[in-house]
Write a protein that holds these residues in place. Structure first.
Motif, PDB file in Angstrom:
ATOM      1  N   SER A 296       0.852  -1.185   0.000  1.00 30.78           N
ATOM      2  CA  SER A 296       0.000   0.000   0.000  1.00 30.78           C
ATOM      3  C   SER A 296       0.891   1.240   0.000  1.00 30.78           C
ATOM      4  CB  SER A 296      -0.915   0.017   1.235  1.00 30.78           C
ATOM      5  OG  SER A 296      -1.605   1.247   1.347  1.00 30.78           O
ATOM      6  N   ALA A 297       0.371   2.315  -0.577  1.00 30.45           N
ATOM      7  CA  ALA A 297       1.088   3.592  -0.588  1.00 30.45           C
ATOM      8  C   ALA A 297       0.170   4.720  -0.148  1.00 30.45           C
ATOM      9  CB  ALA A 297       1.650   3.878  -1.975  1.00 30.45           C
ATOM     10  N   ASP A 298      -0.820   4.386   0.684  1.00 27.01           N
ATOM     11  CA  ASP A 298      -1.784   5.400   1.121  1.00 27.01           C
ATOM     12  C   ASP A 298      -1.194   6.396   2.100  1.00 27.01           C
ATOM     13  OD1 ASP A 298      -3.752   4.324  -0.457  1.00 27.01           O
ATOM     14  OD2 ASP A 298      -4.565   3.028   1.121  1.00 27.01           O
ATOM     15  N   GLY A 299      -0.031   6.083   2.697  1.00 29.91           N
ATOM     16  CA  GLY A 299       0.549   7.004   3.664  1.00 29.91           C
ATOM     17  C   GLY A 299       1.167   8.236   3.035  1.00 29.91           C
ATOM     18  N   LEU A 300       1.526   8.163   1.755  1.00 25.44           N
ATOM     19  CA  LEU A 300       2.187   9.275   1.081  1.00 25.44           C
ATOM     20  C   LEU A 300       1.167  10.127   0.327  1.00 25.44           C
ATOM     21  CD1 LEU A 300       5.425   7.700  -0.404  1.00 25.44           C
ATOM     22  CD2 LEU A 300       5.245   9.232   1.541  1.00 25.44           C
ATOM     23  N   SER A 301       1.399  11.412   0.318  1.00 25.09           N
ATOM     24  CA  SER A 301       0.594  12.325  -0.486  1.00 25.09           C
ATOM     25  C   SER A 301       1.103  12.301  -1.926  1.00 25.09           C
ATOM     26  CB  SER A 301       0.663  13.742   0.085  1.00 25.09           C
ATOM     27  OG  SER A 301       0.077  14.667  -0.810  1.00 25.09           O
ATOM     28  N   ILE A 302       0.218  12.005  -2.859  1.00 26.77           N
ATOM     29  CA  ILE A 302       0.629  11.944  -4.262  1.00 26.77           C
ATOM     30  C   ILE A 302       1.037  13.332  -4.760  1.00 26.77           C
ATOM     31  CG2 ILE A 302      -1.732  12.249  -5.095  1.00 26.77           C
ATOM     32  CD1 ILE A 302       1.011  10.040  -6.644  1.00 26.77           C
ATOM     33  N   VAL A 303       0.408  14.376  -4.218  1.00 22.28           N
ATOM     34  CA  VAL A 303       0.779  15.744  -4.601  1.00 22.28           C
ATOM     35  C   VAL A 303       2.195  16.048  -4.114  1.00 22.28           C
ATOM     36  CG1 VAL A 303       0.132  18.175  -4.468  1.00 22.28           C
ATOM     37  CG2 VAL A 303      -1.639  16.420  -4.500  1.00 22.28           C
TER      38      VAL A 303
ATOM     39  N   GLY B 226      -3.643   3.423  -8.216  1.00 22.15           N
ATOM     40  CA  GLY B 226      -4.262   3.772  -9.482  1.00 22.15           C
ATOM     41  C   GLY B 226      -3.812   5.145  -9.950  1.00 22.15           C
ATOM     42  N   LEU B 227      -4.183   5.475 -11.190  1.00 22.46           N
ATOM     43  CA  LEU B 227      -3.782   6.765 -11.763  1.00 22.46           C
ATOM     44  C   LEU B 227      -4.690   7.864 -11.228  1.00 22.46           C
ATOM     45  CD1 LEU B 227      -3.074   5.699 -15.456  1.00 22.46           C
ATOM     46  CD2 LEU B 227      -1.415   6.125 -13.627  1.00 22.46           C
ATOM     47  N   THR B 228      -4.331   8.406 -10.092  1.00 23.74           N
ATOM     48  CA  THR B 228      -5.103   9.467  -9.455  1.00 23.74           C
ATOM     49  C   THR B 228      -4.147  10.457  -8.809  1.00 23.74           C
ATOM     50  OG1 THR B 228      -6.769   9.967  -7.755  1.00 23.74           O
ATOM     51  CG2 THR B 228      -5.290   8.107  -7.341  1.00 23.74           C
ATOM     52  N   LEU B 229      -4.580  11.701  -8.731  1.00 24.22           N
ATOM     53  CA  LEU B 229      -3.796  12.755  -8.077  1.00 24.22           C
ATOM     54  C   LEU B 229      -4.449  13.237  -6.794  1.00 24.22           C
ATOM     55  CD1 LEU B 229      -2.661  14.913 -11.143  1.00 24.22           C
ATOM     56  CD2 LEU B 229      -1.330  13.208  -9.884  1.00 24.22           C
ATOM     57  N   SER B 230      -5.475  12.547  -6.334  1.00 27.03           N
ATOM     58  CA  SER B 230      -6.182  12.943  -5.115  1.00 27.03           C
ATOM     59  C   SER B 230      -5.734  12.055  -3.960  1.00 27.03           C
ATOM     60  CB  SER B 230      -7.695  12.830  -5.304  1.00 27.03           C
ATOM     61  OG  SER B 230      -8.071  11.493  -5.595  1.00 27.03           O
ATOM     62  N   ASP B 231      -5.631  12.659  -2.787  1.00 24.60           N
ATOM     63  CA  ASP B 231      -5.261  11.933  -1.578  1.00 24.60           C
ATOM     64  C   ASP B 231      -6.528  11.537  -0.836  1.00 24.60           C
ATOM     65  OD1 ASP B 231      -2.508  12.257  -2.014  1.00 24.60           O
ATOM     66  OD2 ASP B 231      -2.574  14.276  -1.164  1.00 24.60           O
TER      67      ASP B 231
ATOM     68  N   PRO C 279       1.517  19.416   1.208  1.00 22.21           N
ATOM     69  CA  PRO C 279       0.483  18.381   1.056  1.00 22.21           C
ATOM     70  C   PRO C 279       0.672  17.203   2.003  1.00 22.21           C
ATOM     71  CG  PRO C 279       1.263  19.113  -1.098  1.00 22.21           C
ATOM     72  CD  PRO C 279       2.177  19.707  -0.086  1.00 22.21           C
ATOM     73  N   GLN C 280       1.913  16.811   2.283  1.00 18.33           N
ATOM     74  CA  GLN C 280       2.135  15.700   3.205  1.00 18.33           C
ATOM     75  C   GLN C 280       1.765  16.080   4.628  1.00 18.33           C
ATOM     76  OE1 GLN C 280       3.198  12.522   2.222  1.00 18.33           O
ATOM     77  NE2 GLN C 280       2.493  12.071   4.295  1.00 18.33           N
ATOM     78  N   LEU C 281       2.084  17.313   5.028  1.00 14.54           N
ATOM     79  CA  LEU C 281       1.684  17.783   6.353  1.00 14.54           C
ATOM     80  C   LEU C 281       0.169  17.809   6.495  1.00 14.54           C
ATOM     81  CD1 LEU C 281       4.264  20.690   6.758  1.00 14.54           C
ATOM     82  CD2 LEU C 281       4.111  18.691   8.239  1.00 14.54           C
ATOM     83  N   LEU C 282      -0.519  18.277   5.457  1.00 16.43           N
ATOM     84  CA  LEU C 282      -1.978  18.337   5.505  1.00 16.43           C
ATOM     85  C   LEU C 282      -2.601  16.946   5.511  1.00 16.43           C
ATOM     86  CD1 LEU C 282      -2.686  21.310   3.050  1.00 16.43           C
ATOM     87  CD2 LEU C 282      -2.739  21.330   5.548  1.00 16.43           C
TER      88      LEU C 282
ATOM     89  N   LEU D 223       4.664  13.928  -3.827  1.00 15.75           N
ATOM     90  CA  LEU D 223       5.621  13.255  -4.703  1.00 15.75           C
ATOM     91  C   LEU D 223       5.722  13.942  -6.060  1.00 15.75           C
ATOM     92  CD1 LEU D 223       4.806   9.510  -3.947  1.00 15.75           C
ATOM     93  CD2 LEU D 223       6.689  10.885  -3.068  1.00 15.75           C
ATOM     94  N   VAL D 224       4.590  14.375  -6.610  1.00 12.97           N
ATOM     95  CA  VAL D 224       4.606  15.021  -7.921  1.00 12.97           C
ATOM     96  C   VAL D 224       5.369  16.347  -7.853  1.00 12.97           C
ATOM     97  CG1 VAL D 224       3.167  16.108  -9.684  1.00 12.97           C
ATOM     98  CG2 VAL D 224       2.524  13.884  -8.747  1.00 12.97           C
ATOM     99  N   VAL D 225       5.078  17.161  -6.840  1.00 11.51           N
ATOM    100  CA  VAL D 225       5.762  18.454  -6.709  1.00 11.51           C
ATOM    101  C   VAL D 225       7.246  18.243  -6.433  1.00 11.51           C
ATOM    102  CG1 VAL D 225       5.854  20.604  -5.389  1.00 11.51           C
ATOM    103  CG2 VAL D 225       3.648  19.592  -5.956  1.00 11.51           C
ATOM    104  N   TRP D 226       7.578  17.255  -5.626  1.00 14.96           N
ATOM    105  CA  TRP D 226       8.983  16.957  -5.343  1.00 14.96           C
ATOM    106  C   TRP D 226       9.700  16.516  -6.623  1.00 14.96           C
ATOM    107  CZ3 TRP D 226      10.992  13.079  -1.068  1.00 14.96           C
ATOM    108  CH2 TRP D 226      12.327  13.363  -0.819  1.00 14.96           C
ATOM    109  N   SER D 227       9.022  15.726  -7.466  1.00 11.64           N
ATOM    110  CA  SER D 227       9.620  15.299  -8.731  1.00 11.64           C
ATOM    111  C   SER D 227       9.869  16.489  -9.652  1.00 11.64           C
ATOM    112  CB  SER D 227       8.722  14.273  -9.419  1.00 11.64           C
ATOM    113  OG  SER D 227       8.514  13.139  -8.600  1.00 11.64           O
ATOM    114  N   LEU D 228       8.924  17.425  -9.685  1.00  8.42           N
ATOM    115  CA  LEU D 228       9.136  18.637 -10.476  1.00  8.42           C
ATOM    116  C   LEU D 228      10.315  19.446  -9.944  1.00  8.42           C
ATOM    117  CD1 LEU D 228       5.440  19.785 -11.040  1.00  8.42           C
ATOM    118  CD2 LEU D 228       6.958  18.666 -12.677  1.00  8.42           C
ATOM    119  N   GLY D 229      10.476  19.456  -8.617  1.00  5.05           N
ATOM    120  CA  GLY D 229      11.639  20.120  -8.031  1.00  5.05           C
ATOM    121  C   GLY D 229      12.942  19.464  -8.430  1.00  5.05           C
TER     122      GLY D 229
END
Length: 340
Positions: A43-50, A98-103, A249-252, A52-58
């Motif tokens: 499972s990867a429900d503990g991480l905020s997908i937002v 799945g392919l989603t950007l919502s937490d 996003p991870q803090l929230l 990871l995406v913003v960190w990847s852009l960084g």
């Protein structure tokens, strides 16, 4: 007798090299604890997908800024490694979620009547017959629920060889439920050992690099001076903004879930140590004058200030992320469940 080994002077340049080497070692292994945690829980429900995406852009901006600004080749290679590790971690998250950007935040299920206690606690404001009728209704409701449950029991469970267990649901995640929990003391020992091991690897890498560079040193080496590159600075500050915004996003998400389950503490420990040693390696800079041994008055200070300004975006990004990670550490202790 063996000849005395040639000592290595631990000056400011050596301190910068050691901190930089430890930082590289931390960033090489930073993703591994979280990838292992996701695989262990399936499972990867503990991480905020937002996050990871913003960190990847960084990390992508970090590559462009490092190449344009002309930083050390090792930092460019490390930035490319970040991008590859981001792809692995994002692929793992998309595989499990799945392919989603919502937490998603699962709401706690309401307690069914069968799971409620037989004797409900009476309110202090209810007295006399009102309390008695309330308790009687609670008992009748609970007993009727128990009777309905016993009627629906399969006869095969009455055998001593077959335990009385509820059948698993379709959407249950057995890997998450069967994960063996570690105590606080075990986690402390393991995290401490991992950090010391990575720091030792960083120091060893610096020592090996010093010995190999000593054999290749030539007297014609000319000092390089920090130079500004407009596009490099733009991508550098963009990288800093993305790194700072990625933690929010991870803090929230942790605040909304009121827990940090599924998030690896070692993941953020390595990130904090990597950012801290990286900032220290930048500040521990020994400026070299244009004419070696003949420095003009104030020339060293001017070179040092210029060097700090060139690397200001990376300093702000690393130091600011370090402070935000302290908030995530606070959430680890705030939402931590008792081991008992």
């Amino acid at each position: 007798m063996f000849p005395p080994p040639q000592g290595i002077s631990l000056n400011i340049e050596a301190l910068s090299g050691i901190c930089g080497s430890i930082s590289i070692a931390c960033w090489v292994v930073v993703y591994s604890p979280q990838i292992i945690e996701n695989f262990r829980r399936s499972s990867a429900d503990g991480l905020s997908i937002v996050f990871l995406v913003v960190w990847s852009l960084g990390d992508l901006s970090n590559i462009l800024g490092a190449v344009l600004q002309g930083v050390l080749p090792t930092m460019i290679i490390l930035a490319l490694y970040y991008a590859l590790a981001d792809i692995v971690l994002l692929g793992q998250v998309f595989y499990y979620r799945g392919l989603t950007l919502s937490d998603r935040v699962e709401e706690p299920e309401e307690e069914s009547p069968e799971e409620q206690p037989l004797l409900a606690r009476s309110d202090s404001g209810i007295i006399g017959s009102h309390a008695s009728r309330y308790d009687e209704r609670a008992r009748r409701g609970s007993l009727s629920g128990v009777a309905r449950h016993l009627i629906n029991v399969d006869g095969t469970h009455l055998s001593p060889a077959t335990p009385l267990l509820n059948p698993p649901k379709v959407d249950d995640l057995p890997a998450v439920n069967n994960v063996r929990q570690t105590t606080t003391l075990q986690a402390f020992y393991f995290n401490t050992f991992s950090i010391l091991l990575v720091c030792g690897a960083g120091v060893l890498g610096w020592w090996i690099g010093q010995r190999s560079s000593r054999t290749r040193h030539t007297e014609d080496d000319s000092p390089s001076f920090p130079q500004f590159d407009i596009l490099g600075q733009i991508f550098g500050w963009l990288c800093a903004a993305l790194y700072l915004g990625s933690r929010i996003p991870q803090l929230l998400l942790n605040y909304r879930r009121k827990n940090t389950e599924g998030v690896s503490l070692l993941f953020f420990l390595f990130a904090c140590l990597g950012n801290l040693t990286y900032v220290m390696s930048i500040f521990a800079y020994s400026p070299i004058c244009r004419h070696s041994g003949d420095c003009k008055r104030g020339e060293r200070a001017q070179i040092y200030i210029r060097y700090i300004l060139v690397n200001a975006s990376w300093i702000v990004g690393s130091a600011g992320t370090l402070l935000l990670d302290m908030g995530i550490f606070w959430q680890f202790f705030l939402y931590k469940k008792d081991d008992g």
